[in-house]
Write a protein that holds these residues in place. Sequence first.
Motif, short mmCIF file in Angstrom:
data_model
loop_
_atom_site.label_atom_id
_atom_site.label_comp_id
_atom_site.label_asym_id
_atom_site.label_seq_id
_atom_site.Cartn_x
_atom_site.Cartn_y
_atom_site.Cartn_z
N TYR A 113 10.55 -6.58 -8.78
CA TYR A 113 9.46 -6.26 -7.94
C TYR A 113 9.55 -5.59 -6.58
CZ TYR A 113 7.23 -8.66 -11.64
OH TYR A 113 6.88 -9.47 -12.74
N ALA A 114 10.71 -5.63 -6.12
CA ALA A 114 11.25 -5.20 -4.57
C ALA A 114 10.53 -3.50 -4.51
CB ALA A 114 12.59 -5.17 -4.32
N GLY A 115 9.81 -3.43 -3.49
CA GLY A 115 9.47 -2.18 -3.01
C GLY A 115 8.13 -1.44 -4.14
N GLN A 116 7.86 -2.22 -5.04
CA GLN A 116 6.87 -1.74 -6.14
C GLN A 116 5.50 -1.83 -5.51
OE1 GLN A 116 7.88 -0.29 -8.92
NE2 GLN A 116 9.59 -0.41 -7.81
N THR A 117 5.20 -2.93 -4.80
CA THR A 117 3.61 -3.23 -4.15
C THR A 117 3.42 -2.37 -2.86
OG1 THR A 117 3.90 -5.24 -5.36
CG2 THR A 117 2.03 -5.02 -3.88
N PRO A 118 2.65 -1.56 -2.77
CA PRO A 118 2.40 -1.08 -1.46
C PRO A 118 1.74 -1.97 -0.41
CG PRO A 118 1.53 0.46 -3.34
CD PRO A 118 2.04 -0.88 -3.78
N ILE A 119 2.38 -2.08 0.74
CA ILE A 119 1.61 -2.78 1.67
C ILE A 119 1.11 -2.11 2.78
CG2 ILE A 119 2.13 -4.80 3.30
CD1 ILE A 119 4.38 -5.84 1.56
N ARG A 120 -0.37 -2.06 3.03
CA ARG A 120 -0.93 -1.34 3.87
C ARG A 120 -1.47 -2.24 4.73
NH1 ARG A 120 -4.30 2.57 -0.11
NH2 ARG A 120 -2.60 3.30 -1.48
N THR A 121 -1.52 -1.81 6.22
CA THR A 121 -2.09 -2.42 7.31
C THR A 121 -3.21 -1.65 8.05
OG1 THR A 121 -0.66 -1.42 8.86
CG2 THR A 121 0.12 -3.67 7.62
N GLN A 122 -4.31 -2.18 8.39
CA GLN A 122 -5.61 -1.70 8.77
C GLN A 122 -6.08 -2.28 9.91
OE1 GLN A 122 -8.49 -0.64 5.54
NE2 GLN A 122 -10.11 -0.62 7.08
N ARG A 123 -6.11 -1.38 11.12
CA ARG A 123 -6.75 -2.02 11.97
C ARG A 123 -8.22 -1.77 11.90
NH1 ARG A 123 -4.73 -2.56 17.56
NH2 ARG A 123 -6.22 -3.88 18.63
N VAL A 124 -8.92 -2.79 12.02
CA VAL A 124 -10.32 -2.70 12.03
C VAL A 124 -11.23 -3.16 13.09
CG1 VAL A 124 -10.27 -3.34 9.41
CG2 VAL A 124 -10.46 -5.01 11.16
N ASP A 125 -12.32 -2.89 13.29
CA ASP A 125 -13.33 -3.00 14.28
C ASP A 125 -14.15 -4.44 14.20
OD1 ASP A 125 -15.56 -2.90 12.75
OD2 ASP A 125 -15.64 -0.72 13.01
N GLY A 126 -14.73 -4.85 15.03
CA GLY A 126 -15.52 -6.00 15.39
C GLY A 126 -16.45 -6.36 14.44
N ASP A 127 -16.92 -5.25 13.57
CA ASP A 127 -18.06 -5.29 12.43
C ASP A 127 -17.50 -6.08 11.61
OD1 ASP A 127 -20.09 -4.48 14.28
OD2 ASP A 127 -19.41 -2.31 13.84
N LEU A 128 -16.13 -6.03 11.28
CA LEU A 128 -15.54 -6.43 9.85
C LEU A 128 -15.97 -7.49 9.07
CD1 LEU A 128 -12.77 -6.10 8.09
CD2 LEU A 128 -11.80 -8.03 9.38
#
Length: 343
Positions: free
Chosen positions: A308-323
């Motif tokens: 499973y190593a490297g198979q799952t994309p891990i994305r990060t997203q900076r969001v605003d205060g309306d989240l």
Amino acid sequence: MSGIARDLISLGVLHETQTVHGQGRPSILLDLHPEGAFFVGISLLEDPAPMVLSDFNGNIVARRTMPLSRDPEVIADLISEALPKLLAERKDAAQKLYGLGVALSGFVDERQASCVQSTLLGWQDVPLANIIRQKSGIDTFIENDAKAVAVSEKLFGNARDIRNFSVVSFDDGIGCAHFIGGKLYRGNHGGAGEIAHCTIEPGGSPCRCGKRGCLDTVASLKAIKEMAKAEGLSCHSMNDLETEASLGNAAAIRVLHRAGNALGLAIAHLIQFNDPGMILITHVEGRFDGLFGTVMRQSVEANVLPRYAGQTPIRTQRVDGDLWARGAASIAAHNFLIGPTPN
């Protein structure tokens, strides 16, 4: 299908967007009409509590705030008082308002009606949706904050085309929610996804939930700042801590390693359990391009099966205060479009 589409266009639910030319007759693409319906979202995670008006495409078209209260009756009164002012900011919104959603920190029952328990609000078995509905006259649904964000991402965000994914919200606390088979997975009692209170350090620091060593006590933004303070560091943000670490400060490096390892281990468990198509980490404050993010990713890869190593994309997203308020409105939209989430 053409007849159904025409009816929905005439009702203002759908509209034509563009013509696609190919073999045969041109095709006309349809999408939800942004002004076909409106939804209100309220977040009970901040003071003052943000209240937003969202259109049918998830865009925020009006905003207000109201004082935060721990009294459900007072909350319902405040919402009822603020609603006319919010709706007045958008023409026809009052006539096309189809639901109200509330996001909060805590466990919510499978009907999205009652708060089973919220440590932050001091609640247990509070039928908040019904209280608000009685005073406002609007269909109301409540939801855990992380699950609300996951629904928002599925309807309007990065996960529209992904059937299996997990959202991890990184803030003063850590939230988590899962979509499995294209549907929000809530578990039998609405408590699925609570990685914040998985034991990550047995016998570790006490947690506000009453246990010890929970992920929240090690890897949340609040925990990181408390650990930095205990180390004698005068860092007021993740940026400050990352800067100190980049300059070789051993204490800052130690704090970021401990937190990053813990979060990475928890995410590795998510991958082992669910094998999702994506992990999306949302954060209002904090950084994932420095030591903390690097250690977190290394910990994920070190703690999943090699296949499973490297198979799952891990994305990060900076969001605003309306989240969270936007997520709350998405809960109302989800119920309007699809109906209540099954167990």
